[in-house]
Structures are given as structure tokens and as C-alpha cells.
Design a protein around this motif. Structure first.
Motif, PDB file in Angstrom:
ATOM      1  N   ARG A  55       0.835  -1.194   0.000  1.00  0.00           N
ATOM      2  CA  ARG A  55       0.000   0.000   0.000  1.00  0.00           C
ATOM      3  C   ARG A  55       0.873   1.248   0.000  1.00  0.00           C
ATOM      4  O   ARG A  55       1.976   1.253   0.545  1.00  0.00           O
ATOM      5  CB  ARG A  55      -0.923   0.014   1.210  1.00  0.00           C
ATOM      6  N   THR A  56       0.362   2.292  -0.625  1.00  0.00           N
ATOM      7  CA  THR A  56       1.085   3.541  -0.691  1.00  0.00           C
ATOM      8  C   THR A  56       0.390   4.616   0.137  1.00  0.00           C
ATOM      9  O   THR A  56      -0.836   4.588   0.313  1.00  0.00           O
ATOM     10  CB  THR A  56       1.221   4.026  -2.141  1.00  0.00           C
ATOM     11  N   TYR A  57       1.186   5.545   0.627  1.00  0.00           N
ATOM     12  CA  TYR A  57       0.713   6.627   1.483  1.00  0.00           C
ATOM     13  C   TYR A  57       1.395   7.905   1.027  1.00  0.00           C
ATOM     14  O   TYR A  57       2.567   7.885   0.651  1.00  0.00           O
ATOM     15  CB  TYR A  57       1.073   6.330   2.943  1.00  0.00           C
ATOM     16  N   TYR A  58       0.674   9.018   1.098  1.00  0.00           N
ATOM     17  CA  TYR A  58       1.195  10.286   0.624  1.00  0.00           C
ATOM     18  C   TYR A  58       0.870  11.415   1.592  1.00  0.00           C
ATOM     19  O   TYR A  58      -0.191  11.427   2.227  1.00  0.00           O
ATOM     20  CB  TYR A  58       0.604  10.633  -0.756  1.00  0.00           C
ATOM     21  N   LYS A  63      -0.182  14.758  -2.734  1.00  0.00           N
ATOM     22  CA  LYS A  63      -1.176  13.837  -3.289  1.00  0.00           C
ATOM     23  C   LYS A  63      -1.620  14.276  -4.672  1.00  0.00           C
ATOM     24  O   LYS A  63      -1.897  15.446  -4.914  1.00  0.00           O
ATOM     25  CB  LYS A  63      -2.399  13.772  -2.368  1.00  0.00           C
ATOM     26  N   VAL A 102       1.062   1.606  10.625  1.00  0.00           N
ATOM     27  CA  VAL A 102       0.514   2.615   9.728  1.00  0.00           C
ATOM     28  C   VAL A 102       0.381   3.970  10.411  1.00  0.00           C
ATOM     29  O   VAL A 102       0.649   5.013   9.817  1.00  0.00           O
ATOM     30  CB  VAL A 102      -0.838   2.147   9.163  1.00  0.00           C
TER      31      VAL A 102
END
Length: 124
Positions: A55-58, A63, A102
Motif C-alpha cells: 500500500r502507498t501513502y502520501y 497527493k 501505519v
């Protein structure tokens, strides 16, 4: 010995694109979350993006403009930066950690390994 080596920084104009890369050695790459942070002069280190367990997070400020990707076969993590703005100017750091949860992914001091950084300057 763990090493993270960033490359790809430079001077670009507003609206341009740039791709950063981080080459990692000395750890089992596929077992690590990988992230990008940045730090502008006089400011705290800011979360940019991360990839963890597929999973990716920004960060909010990037974004829709930046994309993080990893290649486990090559032990690299890239940051594609599009529509660059003057406020994206900073030193960009690659980071790695194997134990992040997370809720802490955007917290710089939770990451264990860091590269030396690469300068990105966006200016006309």
C-alpha cells in the motif's frame, strides 16, 4: 552495513517533472517499508510518501502529483514528482524501516535507516 543512496535531484522549473531513486543495500529489501521525506531550510522534516505491504501513502501536499514505487528485484524505491512547485524545493531523503505501523508512517523519527539526501530545487 545498511546503505540508502538517493539520486536524481536537480534544478527544475515550476511545472516540470523529476524522478528520484533510492538504491538500498545491506538489508532484506522486501521486508522493509520504504519512504521519502523532505526538509527545507529552517523547517522540520516532512513526510512525502511511503510504500508498506503493498500500500502507498502520501503527504497531503503531494497527493495527486507524486507517485512512489518500489522494485524488490533491484532493491530500489523511486519517487516520480510531477507538476513541481517552488514549495517542493527541499532536500529529499529516502528512509527504511521494518517495524512501522501505519499510524506512525508519517513520523520521521520512527524510521530507522536514512540516506544522505538529494537536493531538489524548483525555480524559474
Amino acid at each position: 552495513q545498511v546503505q540508502l543512496v538517493e539520486s536524481g535531484g536537480g534544478l527544475v522549473q515550476p511545472g516540470d517533472s523529476l524522478r528520484l531513486s533510492c538504491a538500498v543495500s545491506g538489508l532484506t529489501f522486501r521486508n522493509y517499508a520504504m519512504g521519502w521525506f523532505r526538509q527545507a531550510p529552517g523547517k522540520e522534516r516532512e513526510f512525502v510518501a511511503a510504500v508498506r505491504m503493498g500500500r502507498t501513502y502520501y503527504g497531503d501536499s503531494v497527493k495527486g502529483r507524486f507517485t512512489i514505487s518500489r522494485d524488490n528485484a533491484k532493491s530500489t524505491v523511486d519517487l516520480q514528482m510531477n507538476s513541481l512547485k517552488a514549495e517542493d524545493t527541499a532536500v529529499y531523503f529516502c528512509a527504511a524501516d521494518s517495524r512501522l505501523i501505519v499510524s506512525t508512517i508519517a513520523t520521521a523519527h520512527q524510521w530507522n535507516y536514512w540516506g544522505q539526501g538529494t537536493q531538489v530545487t524548483v525555480s524559474s
